[in-house]
Write a protein that holds these residues in place. Sequence first.
Motif, short mmCIF file in Angstrom:
data_model
loop_
_atom_site.label_atom_id
_atom_site.label_comp_id
_atom_site.label_asym_id
_atom_site.label_seq_id
_atom_site.Cartn_x
_atom_site.Cartn_y
_atom_site.Cartn_z
N VAL A 12 0.83 -1.42 0.24
CA VAL A 12 -0.30 0.30 0.25
C VAL A 12 0.97 0.88 0.15
O VAL A 12 1.88 1.32 0.71
CB VAL A 12 -0.89 0.01 1.09
CG1 VAL A 12 -1.43 1.59 1.20
CG2 VAL A 12 -1.69 -1.29 1.04
N ARG A 58 -4.97 -2.93 10.15
CA ARG A 58 -5.72 -3.90 10.08
C ARG A 58 -5.61 -5.42 9.74
O ARG A 58 -6.86 -5.81 10.31
CB ARG A 58 -7.04 -3.26 9.74
CG ARG A 58 -7.64 -2.26 10.62
CD ARG A 58 -8.80 -1.12 9.60
NE ARG A 58 -9.45 -0.66 10.89
CZ ARG A 58 -9.91 0.90 9.87
NH1 ARG A 58 -10.63 0.45 9.07
NH2 ARG A 58 -10.17 1.66 10.99
N LYS A 100 -3.52 4.61 -2.10
CA LYS A 100 -4.72 5.14 -1.30
C LYS A 100 -3.91 6.04 -1.06
O LYS A 100 -3.64 6.38 0.49
CB LYS A 100 -4.67 3.97 -0.30
CG LYS A 100 -5.34 2.84 -0.89
CD LYS A 100 -6.28 1.40 0.29
CE LYS A 100 -7.07 0.62 -0.09
NZ LYS A 100 -7.86 -0.13 0.49
N GLN A 133 -4.18 2.64 7.91
CA GLN A 133 -4.73 1.90 8.23
C GLN A 133 -5.50 0.38 7.99
O GLN A 133 -5.72 -0.66 8.54
CB GLN A 133 -6.47 2.86 8.91
CG GLN A 133 -7.25 3.31 7.70
CD GLN A 133 -7.81 5.04 8.63
OE1 GLN A 133 -8.52 3.96 9.50
NE2 GLN A 133 -8.91 5.18 7.80
N ASP A 134 -5.33 0.81 6.58
CA ASP A 134 -5.59 -0.66 5.83
C ASP A 134 -4.80 -1.70 6.08
O ASP A 134 -4.38 -2.37 5.99
CB ASP A 134 -5.50 -0.14 4.32
CG ASP A 134 -5.96 -0.90 3.56
OD1 ASP A 134 -7.12 -1.28 3.70
OD2 ASP A 134 -5.96 -1.27 2.56
#
Length: 331
Positions: free
Chosen positions: A42, A89, A75, A85-86
């Motif tokens: 990401v 988690r 993102k 935060q993706d």
Amino acid sequence: MKAMRRLAAFAAIASIAAVSSNLSAAAPQNDWPLHGRPVRIVVPFTAGSGSDALLRIVAKKVGEDTGAAMVIDNKPGAGTFIGAQDVARAPADGHMLLMTIVVTHMQNPHLYKKLPYDPFKDFTPVIQLVRSATVLVANKNAPFNNVRELVAYAKAHPGQLNFGSYAPGSTSHLNGEILKLRAGIDMVHVPYKGTADATQALLAGDVQAYFDGTATEVENGRAGKVKLLGVAADKRIPAVPDLPTMAEQGVEGLDIVGWQGLFAPGNLPLPVAHKIAAAFRKVITSPEIVEMVRMAGNEVSGAGAEEFAAIVRRDYDRWGAVIKRAGVKLD
């Protein structure tokens, strides 16, 4: 008697199966990449940014070396919150990584009262890929050619200069605030959504000055599109060795070196972190990548999990002191 023997045999088989199951479940915890699974990286910035471009080249080679598909997932937005935060988690198995810069872990915690992630508990530092400098650039028609002349002009025209940034609270923004504080000048901050928009605003003259990464602005400077005023780092950069640092031009405090690095979710097993770091280090320390990074004004690092974690903690404290002194808050 026969029944007891059968029960004992069943118990032995069950015991062996349980041990085998536990071993097979435990084995992947220290393996990377797992067979047939892609690695998703990401990037909390727009596609085509300096960080994104280098990562795509490096990740492609890592994928070829390891046999795993490397999927780059951009993102952008919300000060890197969305992408961060993706990853925070995700399962801590090394198949979801975050490639980011100092803003996510070093600056955001001091700028916002509440974050959707914990910069330390939710992430495992894996490898510092590159150490990166920031340069102060100006519109090519600006009435100053270096930092001293910019300061003199700003003092003679308080509040009339605009400086851009690629995001509120970013290094780009904070360096501008430090410049204002240290030089005793008044400039107006104009934030943009990403480096592309901020650079376009500078080229168009909507802002007169802008702290940006070297990858874009050194090339713009060489092409005569912008004026290169100074390096916001602890030393000059090889790409433009004649460009003085901010300190050399009388403005101290703009010498915190930035970086680009890979993080995994928190609690990633250290052996897995070491395997990921080794795979990426092999590629970024190759002569062609080292030269590519050097020509962009940056420096290959390769600091692994433990060393990178220490760098993260040190820079967290340093940026915290800077942000407190500058009085910048974003909520």
